[in-house]
Design an enzyme around this catalytic site. Structure first.
Site, PDB file in Angstrom:
ATOM      1  CE  LYS A  46      19.005 -37.333   2.430  1.00  0.00           C
ATOM      2  NZ  LYS A  46      17.272 -36.780   2.703  1.00  0.00           N
ATOM      3  NE  ARG A 144      10.832 -33.043   4.675  1.00  0.00           N
ATOM      4  CZ  ARG A 144      11.891 -33.803   3.501  1.00  0.00           C
ATOM      5  NH1 ARG A 144      11.363 -35.043   3.520  1.00  0.00           N
ATOM      6  NH2 ARG A 144      12.868 -33.310   3.174  1.00  0.00           N
ATOM      7  CE1 TYR A 278      11.517 -69.690   9.923  1.00  0.00           C
ATOM      8  CE2 TYR A 278      12.242 -67.609   8.917  1.00  0.00           C
ATOM      9  CZ  TYR A 278      12.418 -68.806   9.937  1.00  0.00           C
ATOM     10  OH  TYR A 278      13.698 -69.104  10.577  1.00  0.00           O
ATOM     11  CG  MET A 326      17.371 -61.676  10.489  1.00  0.00           C
ATOM     12  SD  MET A 326      17.628 -61.979  12.138  1.00  0.00           S
ATOM     13  CE  MET A 326      16.197 -61.374  12.815  1.00  0.00           C
TER      14      MET A 326
END
Length: 384
Positions: A46, A144, A278, A326
């Site tokens: 998966k 779950r 930043y 990013m």
């Protein structure tokens, strides 16, 4: 072979690449098969093979001895069929209204945790004229997916009735652990006991599933009493340990398959007191060299790696300096001789002194599953 994934620019192998060692996948699966003993092995592929690439890794896992494949979503299972895989495939996470008919037509096994799933599988089977292969899932303590202890008898009765009608075949009964990566936790034995009870209830309802399965990677490695007929390793297919309490990969014959690498885009000298990235979360303390590394949170590098995670660059491990952006982050390399184009190793098996996915997970307070599976689509996978 280099695979350009959707969203990855052509020709950027020099910049960044996730190198996937398919022999490591084969070797790890062979070790898991040996641990499984008489139980069959389902390789869970998966999430695009935990970020490694579903199709190449599925092929390598079968070459390593797996005989089943597992996916979360139906589209993943259908992609395996479209790629030519004919082994049993189980898909276990669907919502009402999904295309069970397409799955049944492709001989994909379905999971049912509730009555609606059985009803939709049966309806799709009637439309297609084919019998649906179904695994009933019991919640034995994870809280779950899976039918609760109170709902389990009714789910088994419904499955038996539909099996008698000929529209479904209950192939399996299964569940999933909550604490298998902590083998001494009392819930492990508790869940095994409740799973045995669930099997007994299914048998009393007239069901005779050919595969009973509970074990994930951790239980495959250290809990043989949980193996039953089939084990479902996931992260360990890719050579990673399911948790520090279980032990390092090498202790089980596993080898990490992914190495994430890039190349410095820029190096430059800056004076003491230079704010970096930043918010200036890092400031140089002396004249130094900064290196710009062209990977960022859009590529799966967690922003929480700011001033925390390490990479191998210029022969030394170096901590990320300042905020992860990013598309890039920065390293402070001091007076070491480095240049644009030099290789940066983010993580790998550790053979060259680079950090491992486990190192990144420990630094960031997460798990190695997240580190590898979040490597983004802009990063090509190169298979070796």
């Amino acid at each position: 072979m280099t695979e350009q994934r959707a969203g990855s620019p052509a020709g950027n192998d020099l910049r960044s690449c996730a190198v996937i060692d398919l022999d490591a996948v084969r070797t790890s699966v062979t070790a898991l098969v040996a641990r499984a003993g008489d139980a069959a092995t389902m390789a869970v592929v998966k999430a695009d093979g935990y970020g490694h690439g579903m199709i190449p890794c599925a092929r390598a896992a079968l070459e390593g001895g797996a005989t089943w494949l597992g996916t979360a979503f139906l589209e993943e299972a259908l992609a395996l069929r479209a790629a030519g895989f004919t082994v049993p495939v189980l898909s276990w996470l669907a919502a009402p209204g999904e295309s069970f008919a397409a799955a049944i037509a492709a001989d994909v096994d379905l999971s049912a945790s509730a009555g609606w799933a059985l009803e939709e599988a049966a309806a799709a089977a009637r439309r297609t004229g084919r019998t649906a292969r179904v695994h009933l899932k019991a919640d034995t303590g994870l809280g779950r997916a899976g039918a609760t202890e109170a709902d389990w008898p009714a789910l088994c009765d419904a499955g038996a009735a539909l099996e008698a009608e000929g529209v479904i075949e209950v192939i399996g009964v299964w569940s999933h652990f909550a604490f298998a990566d902590a083998p001494g936790h009392p819930t492990v034995q508790g869940q095994i006991g409740r799973f045995r009870d669930a099997i007994d209830i299914a048998t009393k309802a007239g069901l005779h599933p050919s595969v009973r399965h509970l074990a994930n990677s951790a239980a495959t490695l250290v809990s043989p009493e949980a193996h039953f007929d089939l084990v479902r390793p996931g992260v360990s297919v890719y050579g990673l340990s399911p948790g520090p309490e279980i032990g390092p990969p090498a202790a089980f014959g596993l080898r990490p398959a992914m190495t994430l690498t890039t190349h410095a885009a820029l190096t430059k000298r800056v004076p003491a007191g230079t704010g970096v990235s930043y918010a200036h979360r890092y400031t140089t303390t002396r004249e130094t060299t900064l290196a710009v590394v062209p990977l960022g949170y859009a590529d799966g590098i967690p922003r929480s790696a700011t001033n925390t995670a390490e990479v191998l660059f210029g022969g030394r491990r170096r901590r990320i300096a300042g905020t992860v952006c990013m598309d890039q982050f920065v390293l402070d390399v001091g007076d070491d001789q480095v240049a644009a184009g030099d290789e940066v190793l983010l993580f790998g098996p550790g053979d060259r002194g680079e950090p491992t996915a486990d190192d990144w997970a420990a630094a960031l307070g997460t798990i190695n599953y997240e580190i590898v599976s979040r490597v983004g689509a802009r990063v090509p996978r190169r298979y070796v």
